[in-house]
Design an enzyme around this catalytic site. Structure first.
Site, short mmCIF file in Angstrom:
data_model
loop_
_atom_site.label_atom_id
_atom_site.label_comp_id
_atom_site.label_asym_id
_atom_site.label_seq_id
_atom_site.Cartn_x
_atom_site.Cartn_y
_atom_site.Cartn_z
CG ASN A 1 -7.98 -4.22 1.01
OD1 ASN A 1 -7.29 -3.24 1.25
ND2 ASN A 1 -7.51 -5.45 1.04
CG HIS B 1 -1.97 -1.07 1.22
ND1 HIS B 1 -3.23 -0.94 0.70
CD2 HIS B 1 -1.90 -2.34 1.69
CE1 HIS B 1 -3.90 -2.08 0.86
NE2 HIS B 1 -3.11 -2.95 1.45
FE1 HDE Z 1 -2.62 -4.77 5.44
N1 HDE Z 1 -0.79 -4.03 5.90
N2 HDE Z 1 -1.98 -6.62 5.96
N3 HDE Z 1 -4.35 -5.59 4.79
N4 HDE Z 1 -3.23 -3.00 4.85
C1 HDE Z 1 -0.41 -2.76 5.73
O1 HDE Z 1 0.73 -1.49 7.35
C2 HDE Z 1 -0.89 -6.88 6.71
C3 HDE Z 1 -4.70 -6.91 4.84
C4 HDE Z 1 -4.49 -2.66 4.44
O2 HDE Z 1 -3.20 3.53 3.99
C5 HDE Z 1 0.92 -2.47 6.35
O3 HDE Z 1 1.10 0.71 7.70
C6 HDE Z 1 -0.85 -8.26 7.05
C7 HDE Z 1 -6.10 -7.07 4.63
C8 HDE Z 1 -4.53 -1.27 4.06
O4 HDE Z 1 -1.58 3.35 5.46
C9 HDE Z 1 1.31 -3.80 7.00
C10 HDE Z 1 -1.96 -8.81 6.45
C11 HDE Z 1 -6.59 -5.81 4.45
C12 HDE Z 1 -3.24 -0.79 4.28
C13 HDE Z 1 0.14 -4.68 6.63
C14 HDE Z 1 -2.65 -7.78 5.78
C15 HDE Z 1 -5.48 -4.90 4.55
C16 HDE Z 1 -2.47 -1.89 4.77
C17 HDE Z 1 1.93 -1.84 5.43
C18 HDE Z 1 -2.36 -10.27 6.45
C19 HDE Z 1 -8.03 -5.40 4.17
C20 HDE Z 1 -2.75 0.61 4.01
C21 HDE Z 1 2.05 -0.40 5.85
C22 HDE Z 1 -2.76 -10.73 7.66
C23 HDE Z 1 -8.86 -5.56 5.33
C24 HDE Z 1 -2.98 1.51 5.18
C25 HDE Z 1 1.26 -0.28 7.04
C26 HDE Z 1 -2.55 2.91 4.85
C27 HDE Z 1 -1.13 -1.79 5.15
C28 HDE Z 1 0.06 -5.94 7.04
C29 HDE Z 1 -3.81 -8.02 5.01
C30 HDE Z 1 -5.65 -3.49 4.38
C31 HDE Z 1 2.64 -4.38 6.60
C32 HDE Z 1 0.20 -8.94 7.86
C33 HDE Z 1 -6.90 -8.38 4.65
C34 HDE Z 1 -5.73 -0.49 3.53
O5 HDE Z 1 1.41 -3.70 8.38
#
Ligand code: HDE
Length: 717
Positions: free
Chosen positions: A143, A70
């Site tokens: 999302n 992201h």
């Molecule tokens: Fe994320 N995800 N994600 N994700 N995610 C990040 O956090 C992670 C997942 C989502 O505008 C990171 O600050 C894991 C689902 C958004 O700043 C990180 C897993 C959904 C954003 C991270 C998921 C999301 C992130 C990277 C699997 C929808 C952007 C930078 C378990 C519900 C937020 C940060 C923004 C960002 C980890 C799966 C949505 C690495 C481990 C499912 C919208 O922490």
């Protein structure tokens, strides 16, 4: 103040003394920073030049690591308003009173690309909302697609490594169309449902203002009696759910990679504030066993026929950030930022997310004090015994930083029942690394999704799979994917296979082969269950039933040249702007255009900078000289033909029809009648009909695209 200084009316420089002096970071006014301090005009630069050193040193450290996923995003401020009280579901104060408003900051993003990558990548969009509630921060980090690729967070590094540019050559950027992604998903059958969504038009939105949002993971709402409801969160765009077509997306990526970012920014600057309804689906705890899906499985939707959607609030974005870095880049979301009245579920994907976000902020923002950055600070006071660390801003007074204490009169005390208290879910079981067998249906909902798409959407899904898999070099991966698609729908598999020059086996033989492949490569979550959704109708999965009665914020190009009939332009423009659309005059150059009535028309764009892909519809007015001049411009002919090929509404009046006829939309020898029979093409030879044409055009623009055009394939654009 977000007003851009460049647009201020007074263009004269203010002059020394009339605005604050340039200073160093220590607040010392700088005499001159246009020249380094040198030993003579042609001599060496002196080490003592602290002004030079401070400026360059700061610059050297301006970049922070981008988000690991992201990375590409854009944000906006706004508010959330309750339209229906959630009192009976939750003690969360910000959800209980109708009319109550809560400040929010929202960040949209793509997932796979780097910070500078294109907005129009075929990808999931992040939809992260930070609520600054009276009880502290609540982050809904969602999302635009309601399901995910994997069921367990431990697989996240794998899917992300697979979709990101390949390890050896860092290619391709912001694209899933490459071997490693399809290798992984073809060996991860739980991804199948999500693949259907990301190969659908939802992955190439027309605008971020026209996407849905989903919390994806299941949460709990906790009521006053401590009872829980499982809950799914939804955002529904007021302007409807709309997309571009893939050819358009690729062209926009080249011509304006900031297309979505600019669109969001401009809509807010114009005061056309993006808006969503907030809706929930709830299942009382204890009743979750009666559904064909497991509420803890993030690869499943809750069909609305089984669990109805309740609209309970609205989100409005009404202010652009003042500074991209300070706000959009430094905002730190985390799904574990919860307030009393909301809690997690045991969804294993969500559970893994809970520590990941905090962990990643520590390395990205470089300090455990990132919550003190203005964009991350709660509205209410932060009171605890945490102290120090890099970049601490807060100046805590007094000697005490521990509890219990008597020296600070015991403060701060625990909030007890008023505070956040984890829902006392009963937990028992052996420690295992196992999936619940209830998570074993990987194809039932993929088929449900496919079945509920319109014919045009199905074609786009076939096209997307065909495009992506054609970019995969390893034939064995393409074949594995075709085998996998037979498990969703044989016709889908056949249509994709045809484009790849492959053949399709019956689903049982395909599954046998898949199982052998999965066993060979160590796949641990093969399907073990097939739920029957045959009796379920889920129109909400299709984009075809979305809002189609508004032209608010649509962008319409009017193609003109010298001699244009200004009265026709005025008539159509008035109808479009009355509906809230935006009209841009596009001419061969930026020089003022001479109207046939002697007045002048100032173009907003020239054919050299504008392109049909930036507009929702095109209008060509009459005026014999104007139409004749445009017919000689290859760019004008291409403009209308391309808009037609992208299924967009077209209108022409008077001689304007001649440009459409010359553009190749109808075959050589085709008549005006043939042209006007095409869906979404409206017009009349009689200038006096302009009003009537305007009304038809407005309806056509509201319908967005005309996928039932038969002759598009033939048009060379
Ligand atoms: Fe994320 N995800 N994600 N994700 N995610 C990040 O956090 C992670 C997942 C989502 O505008 C990171 O600050 C894991 C689902 C958004 O700043 C990180 C897993 C959904 C954003 C991270 C998921 C999301 C992130 C990277 C699997 C929808 C952007 C930078 C378990 C519900 C937020 C940060 C923004 C960002 C980890 C799966 C949505 C690495 C481990 C499912 C919208 O922490």
């Amino acid at each position: 103040m977000s007003t851009d200084d460049r647009n201020e009316k007074d263009e004269a420089p203010r002059g020394p003394g009339n605005c604050p002096d340039l200073t160093t970071n220590q607040g010392v006014a700088v005499g001159d920073d246009n020249n380094s301090l040198r030993g003579g005009p042609r001599g060496p630069t002196l080490l003592e030049d602290f002004i030079l050193r401070e400026k360059i040193t700061h610059f050297d450290h301006e970049r922070i690591p981008e988000r690991v996923v992201h990375a590409r995003g854009e944000g906006a401020h706004g508010y959330f308003e309750v339209t229906q009280s959630l009192k009976k579901f939750t003690t969360a104060k910000f959800l209980r009173k109708v009319g109550q408003k809560t400040k929010v900051f929202v960040r949209f993003s793509t997932v796979a690309g780097s910070r500078g990558s294109t907005d129009l990548a075929r990808d999931v969009r992040g939809f992260a909302v930070k609520f600054y509630t009276e009880d502290g921060i609540f982050d809904l980090v969602g999302n635009n697609i309601p399901v995910f690729f994997i069921q367990d967070a431990i697989k996240f590094p794998d899917i992300i490594h697979a979709v990101k540019p390949e390890q050896h050559n860092e290619i391709p950027q912001a694209a899933s169309a490459h071997d490693t992604f399809w290798d992984f998903v073809s060996l991860t059958p739980e991804s199948t449902h999500m693949l259907m969504w990301v190969m659908s038009d939802r992955a190439i939105p027309r605008s971020l203002r026209m996407i849905e949002g989903f919390g994806v993971n299941t949460f709990r709402l906790i009521d006053e009696d401590g009872k829980a409801h499982f809950v799914k969160f939804h955002w529904k765009p007021k302007l409807g759910l709309h997309s571009v077509v893939w050819d358009e997306a690729q062209k926009i990526s080249g011509k304006n990679p900031d297309y979505h970012r600019l669109d969001l920014w401009q809509a807010i600057e114009r005061g056309q504030y993006p808006e969503w309804d907030f809706a929930i689906q709830t299942i009382p705890e204890g009743e979750e066993g009666q559904f064909p899906f497991d509420v803890l499985d993030p690869t499943k939707v809750w069909p609305e026929q089984l669990v109805p959607l309740q609209k309970v609030g609205r989100l409005v974005l009404d202010r652009n950030p003042d500074n991209f870095f300070a706000e959009t880049e430094q905002v730190a979301f985390c799904p574990s930022h919860l307030v009393p009245g909301i809690d997690f579920s045991e969804d294993p994907l969500l559970q893994g997310r809970l520590f990941s976000y905090l962990d990643t902020q520590l390395s990205r923002l470089g300090s455990p004090n990132f919550h003190e950055l203005p964009i991350n600070r709660p509205e209410n006071a932060i009171v605890n015994n945490q102290r120090e660390g890099h970049m601490r801003h807060m100046i805590n007074k007094g000697p005490v930083a521990y509890s219990p204490n008597s020296l600070a009169k015991g403060c701060p005390f625990h909030a007890g029942a008023r505070g956040f208290n984890t829902f006392p879910e009963k937990v028992e079981g052996k420690k295992v690394r196992e999936r619940s067998p209830r998570f074993g249906d990987h194809f039932g909902q993929a088929e449900l999704f496919w079945r509920n798409q319109s014919d045009a959407e199905k074609q786009h899904i076939v096209d997307a799979f065909s495009f992506e898999l054609s970019m995969v070099d390893t034939v064995a991966i393409r074949k594995r994917m075709i085998d996998l698609l037979t498990q969703v729908d044989v016709q889908l598999a056949e249509r994709v296979a045809k484009n790849l020059g492959l053949t399709v086996d019956d689903p049982a033989s395909a599954m046998k082969r898949l199982k052998a492949e999965w066993a060979k490569y160590g796949v641990t979550s093969p399907p073990g269950l097939r739920q029957d959704y045959a009796n379920i109708k889920a129109p909400e999965l299709s984009m075809a039933h979305t809002v189609k009665d508004t032209i608010q914020t649509r962008q319409i190009a009017v193609l003109v040249a010298d001699g244009v009939d200004g009265a026709q332009v005025d008539a159509i423009k008035a109808a479009l702007t009355a509906g809230g659309a935006l009209v841009e005059v596009v001419a061969p150059s930026m020089a003022p255009v001479k109207r046939s009535d002697g007045k002048q028309l100032a173009p907003q764009k020239s054919l050299k900078t504008a392109a049909s892909v930036f507009y929702d519809a095109v209008y060509v007015p009459g005026g014999a000289d104007s139409a004749a001049a445009l017919k000689k411009e290859g760019l004008a002919l291409h403009f209308v033909a391309e808009a037609f090929a992208h299924y967009k509404p077209l209108a022409a009046t008077g001689e304007g029809l001649d440009l459409l006829l010359a553009s190749g939309i109808v075959p050589p020898g085709g008549t005006e009648n043939d042209l006007l029979k095409e869906p979404g093409v409206v017009g009349s030879r009689k200038p006096a009909d302009a009003q009537q044409v305007a009304q038809q055009f407005v309806k056509a623009i509201a319908a967005h695209r005309f996928f039932d055009r038969k002759s598009v394939e033939r048009v060379p654009a």
